[in-house]
Write a protein that holds these residues in place. Structure first.
Motif, PDB file in Angstrom:
ATOM      1  N   VAL A  44       0.833  -1.205   0.000  1.00  0.00           N
ATOM      2  CA  VAL A  44       0.000   0.000   0.000  1.00  0.00           C
ATOM      3  C   VAL A  44       0.867   1.254   0.000  1.00  0.00           C
ATOM      4  N   ARG A  45       1.944   1.270   0.796  1.00  0.00           N
ATOM      5  CA  ARG A  45       2.804   2.460   0.856  1.00  0.00           C
ATOM      6  C   ARG A  45       3.427   2.758  -0.503  1.00  0.00           C
ATOM      7  N   TRP A  46       3.916   1.712  -1.182  1.00  0.00           N
ATOM      8  CA  TRP A  46       4.515   1.918  -2.490  1.00  0.00           C
ATOM      9  C   TRP A  46       3.462   2.305  -3.526  1.00  0.00           C
ATOM     10  N   GLN A  47       2.296   1.676  -3.465  1.00  0.00           N
ATOM     11  CA  GLN A  47       1.230   2.015  -4.410  1.00  0.00           C
ATOM     12  C   GLN A  47       0.792   3.468  -4.246  1.00  0.00           C
ATOM     13  N   LYS A  48       0.770   3.985  -3.027  1.00  0.00           N
ATOM     14  CA  LYS A  48       0.380   5.383  -2.824  1.00  0.00           C
ATOM     15  C   LYS A  48       1.420   6.343  -3.372  1.00  0.00           C
ATOM     16  N   ALA A  91      -1.898  -7.028  -8.733  1.00  0.00           N
ATOM     17  CA  ALA A  91      -2.542  -7.286 -10.024  1.00  0.00           C
ATOM     18  C   ALA A  91      -4.054  -7.439  -9.897  1.00  0.00           C
ATOM     19  N   PHE A  92      -4.532  -8.002  -8.779  1.00  0.00           N
ATOM     20  CA  PHE A  92      -5.969  -8.243  -8.639  1.00  0.00           C
ATOM     21  C   PHE A  92      -6.763  -6.948  -8.778  1.00  0.00           C
ATOM     22  N   ALA A  93      -6.184  -5.846  -8.307  1.00  0.00           N
ATOM     23  CA  ALA A  93      -6.875  -4.560  -8.398  1.00  0.00           C
ATOM     24  C   ALA A  93      -6.644  -3.882  -9.739  1.00  0.00           C
ATOM     25  N   PHE A  94      -5.373  -3.763 -10.132  1.00  0.00           N
ATOM     26  CA  PHE A  94      -5.033  -2.889 -11.254  1.00  0.00           C
ATOM     27  C   PHE A  94      -5.048  -3.581 -12.609  1.00  0.00           C
ATOM     28  N   SER A  95      -4.802  -4.879 -12.649  1.00  0.00           N
ATOM     29  CA  SER A  95      -4.767  -5.590 -13.922  1.00  0.00           C
ATOM     30  C   SER A  95      -5.982  -6.478 -14.141  1.00  0.00           C
ATOM     31  N   MET A  96      -6.786  -6.697 -13.098  1.00  0.00           N
ATOM     32  CA  MET A  96      -7.898  -7.632 -13.221  1.00  0.00           C
ATOM     33  C   MET A  96      -9.243  -6.955 -13.001  1.00  0.00           C
ATOM     34  N   VAL A  97      -9.606  -6.684 -11.740  1.00  0.00           N
ATOM     35  CA  VAL A  97     -10.953  -6.155 -11.512  1.00  0.00           C
ATOM     36  C   VAL A  97     -11.093  -4.733 -12.063  1.00  0.00           C
ATOM     37  N   GLY A  98     -10.021  -3.936 -12.006  1.00  0.00           N
ATOM     38  CA  GLY A  98     -10.106  -2.574 -12.525  1.00  0.00           C
ATOM     39  C   GLY A  98     -10.526  -2.531 -13.989  1.00  0.00           C
ATOM     40  N   PRO A  99      -9.805  -3.227 -14.894  1.00  0.00           N
ATOM     41  CA  PRO A  99     -10.225  -3.237 -16.301  1.00  0.00           C
ATOM     42  C   PRO A  99     -11.634  -3.794 -16.522  1.00  0.00           C
ATOM     43  N   VAL A 100     -12.026  -4.803 -15.737  1.00  0.00           N
ATOM     44  CA  VAL A 100     -13.397  -5.315 -15.862  1.00  0.00           C
ATOM     45  C   VAL A 100     -14.394  -4.213 -15.520  1.00  0.00           C
ATOM     46  N   LEU A 101     -14.122  -3.456 -14.456  1.00  0.00           N
ATOM     47  CA  LEU A 101     -15.057  -2.414 -14.027  1.00  0.00           C
ATOM     48  C   LEU A 101     -15.157  -1.288 -15.044  1.00  0.00           C
ATOM     49  N   TYR A 102     -14.015  -0.772 -15.526  1.00  0.00           N
ATOM     50  CA  TYR A 102     -14.155   0.357 -16.448  1.00  0.00           C
ATOM     51  C   TYR A 102     -14.651  -0.075 -17.821  1.00  0.00           C
ATOM     52  N   THR A 103     -14.651  -1.373 -18.095  1.00  0.00           N
ATOM     53  CA  THR A 103     -15.153  -1.868 -19.380  1.00  0.00           C
ATOM     54  C   THR A 103     -16.619  -2.286 -19.307  1.00  0.00           C
ATOM     55  N   SER A 119      -6.392   4.747  -5.278  1.00  0.00           N
ATOM     56  CA  SER A 119      -5.794   5.303  -4.062  1.00  0.00           C
ATOM     57  C   SER A 119      -5.358   4.242  -3.064  1.00  0.00           C
ATOM     58  N   SER A 120      -5.622   2.959  -3.386  1.00  0.00           N
ATOM     59  CA  SER A 120      -5.334   1.824  -2.495  1.00  0.00           C
ATOM     60  C   SER A 120      -6.184   1.856  -1.229  1.00  0.00           C
ATOM     61  N   GLU A 121      -7.290   2.587  -1.275  1.00  0.00           N
ATOM     62  CA  GLU A 121      -8.205   2.552  -0.135  1.00  0.00           C
ATOM     63  C   GLU A 121      -8.839   1.174   0.005  1.00  0.00           C
ATOM     64  N   ASP A 122      -9.069   0.513  -1.130  1.00  0.00           N
ATOM     65  CA  ASP A 122      -9.587  -0.864  -1.135  1.00  0.00           C
ATOM     66  C   ASP A 122      -8.497  -1.806  -1.629  1.00  0.00           C
ATOM     67  N   ALA A 166      -7.475  -8.666   2.243  1.00  0.00           N
ATOM     68  CA  ALA A 166      -8.398  -8.017   1.307  1.00  0.00           C
ATOM     69  C   ALA A 166      -9.580  -7.334   1.993  1.00  0.00           C
ATOM     70  N   ASP A 167      -9.966  -6.188   1.424  1.00  0.00           N
ATOM     71  CA  ASP A 167     -11.200  -5.511   1.811  1.00  0.00           C
ATOM     72  C   ASP A 167     -12.368  -5.992   0.960  1.00  0.00           C
ATOM     73  N   TRP A 168     -12.068  -6.342  -0.308  1.00  0.00           N
ATOM     74  CA  TRP A 168     -13.099  -6.789  -1.249  1.00  0.00           C
ATOM     75  C   TRP A 168     -12.577  -7.994  -2.024  1.00  0.00           C
ATOM     76  N   ILE A 169     -13.524  -8.822  -2.489  1.00  0.00           N
ATOM     77  CA  ILE A 169     -13.206  -9.957  -3.343  1.00  0.00           C
ATOM     78  C   ILE A 169     -14.138  -9.926  -4.552  1.00  0.00           C
ATOM     79  N   PHE A 170     -13.586 -10.090  -5.746  1.00  0.00           N
ATOM     80  CA  PHE A 170     -14.451 -10.222  -6.928  1.00  0.00           C
ATOM     81  C   PHE A 170     -14.612 -11.710  -7.210  1.00  0.00           C
ATOM     82  N   CYS A 171     -15.853 -12.135  -7.352  1.00  0.00           N
ATOM     83  CA  CYS A 171     -16.177 -13.564  -7.388  1.00  0.00           C
ATOM     84  C   CYS A 171     -16.963 -13.940  -8.627  1.00  0.00           C
ATOM     85  N   LEU A 172     -16.676 -15.131  -9.127  1.00  0.00           N
ATOM     86  CA  LEU A 172     -17.578 -15.787 -10.057  1.00  0.00           C
ATOM     87  C   LEU A 172     -18.509 -16.675  -9.246  1.00  0.00           C
ATOM     88  N   VAL A 173     -19.797 -16.506  -9.457  1.00  0.00           N
ATOM     89  CA  VAL A 173     -20.800 -17.269  -8.704  1.00  0.00           C
ATOM     90  C   VAL A 173     -21.828 -17.829  -9.676  1.00  0.00           C
TER      91      VAL A 173
END
Length: 398
Positions: A44-48, A91-103, A119-122, A166-173
């Protein structure tokens, strides 16, 4: 393929190199160089720091908070970050769920989640694999049953990397069992603080706590956390996995490890007392790996510069297979280079709080953990056997 940088791109390389030299905290760099398992606080410190510079999401479009860089600049950034010994953003935030969300997400989801990712809040983890449904992801059994304005989720996910943070998990259900298995899957965002969620550590063969099993027992998730359309999760998952597999290729990381291996080969000696770097058989094997890495690097560049999105599609399976084979080959050479000094295995040495003395050298101390930990790379992200099936279907028509 020989990459020749323009004057502008060369200037950008120098800018990134200087930023890494002056902005990467020395304590984080030192821990990352000697450890497989960093604590959440270091990530988190480096990401900020990257966020404050505006460089946290190199591949994201500018309108969503990304850099808007072209593929060449993203390539340069990745190479220089790895060369500096910096931990990559999660990667889970920036390369995976992030692109899914903005797409695929709706505007309200984009407005809420994307800034908090940047912001690495999540802090995010991935809920795909299940017991008995790893590479055969479409057979997943975790169910989400609609109950008014909520889904009730029951089941479990396994090999959940960094799930303990983790604060959040993106899941296939599974939201529909009456249709073809791929068509009954949905993509759901779940707050890890929701009642009914429990996380059980899995200690891996290298002695580390990196992965977990996550259990869902009558977990109530607002319907507004569904991404896109119900039943379209498989489509979103394939999109996500193409991003993941491209990253798994890990060219920059492998090049950095190869440089360290060469330096080690100059110090270690063979059975005849000569430096390993003068041992023809060892250097032949090292050169073979380096040639494979150069070919992979050229292939990655060819794919991302010819793709309209800057990301490969099914061909990312090629990158995943070759990238993980190279990563494993490097760890095998590292183990061979330190020889018997890898045997006094100290798994505790890979944890950030360890302050003991290595048996012989730091490289020898980490050789066994690295070798054992990287056995996973040909399995996660879809096993290499599955990737070969994808290639056979997508390109060979089999």
């Amino acid at each position: 393929m020989k990459l020749t940088l323009s004057a502008e791109d060369q200037a950008f390389r120098e800018e990134v190199r200087e930023f890494m030299r002056t902005s990467l905290p020395e304590d984080i760099k030192a821990r990352f160089e000697r450890s497989i398992h960093l604590p959440k606080e270091d990530f988190v410190r480096w990401q900020k720091i990257l966020y404050n510079k505006g460089w946290i999401a190199p591949a994201w479009p500018k309108e969503y908070g990304g850099t808007g860089w072209d593929p060449i600049k993203r390539y340069i950034f990745d190479q220089e970050m790895n060369a500096a010994g910096a931990p990559p953003p999660i990667a889970f935030a920036f390369s995976m769920v992030g692109p899914v969300l903005y797409t695929f997400a709706n505007q309200a989801q984009k407005d809420h989640f994307l800034p908090r990712i940047l912001s690495s809040e999540d802090f995010w983890c991935q809920g795909f694999s299940e017991p008995g449904s790893g590479s055969d992801l479409a057979s997943l059994k975790t169910r989400a049953v609609r109950d008014g304005d909520e889904y009730v989720v029951n089941g479990s996910k396994i090999w959940t990397t960094l799930g303990q943070y983790a604060d959040w998990i993106f899941c296939l259900v599974r939201t529909d069992s009456s249709v073809k298995k791929q068509e009954g899957i949905s993509f759901l965002l779940i707050d890890m603080k929701t009642p009914g969620i429990s996380v059980t550590p899995i200690i891996t063969i290298d002695g580390g706590h990196e992965v977990n099993q996550v259990f869902f027992e009558d977990v109530r998730v607002p319907v507004e956390n569904l991404v896109g359309e119900e039943g379209k999760g498989w489509t979103y998952a394939k999109f996500l996995l193409s991003h993941e597999r491209t990253g798994i290729a890990g060219v920059g990381r492998s090049r950095h490890q190869l440089r360290k291996l060469k330096a080690l080969a100059a110090k270690e000696v063979d059975d005849e007392g000569r430096p390993l770097i003068e041992n023809a058989r060892f250097m032949e094997r090292l050169a073979a790996v380096e040639i494979e890495l150069m070919a992979l690097d050229a292939t990655v560049m060819r794919m991302i510069t010819t793709s309209k999105s800057g990301r490969p599609g099914p061909e990312s399976s090629l990158l995943k297979i070759k990238g993980t084979e190279i990563q494993q080959a490097i760890t095998e050479l590292l183990l061979e280079a330190v020889g018997p000094y890898a045997q006094p295995y100290l798994p505790e040495s890979q944890h950030p709080g360890w302050n003991g003395e290595p048996i012989s050298s730091l490289e020898a101390n980490l050789a066994a953990p690295y070798y054992l930990n990287w056995r996973k790379s040909s399995i996660y992200g879809g096993s290499n056997e599955i990737q070969k099936n994808i290639i056979a279907k997508a390109f060979l028509g089999l």
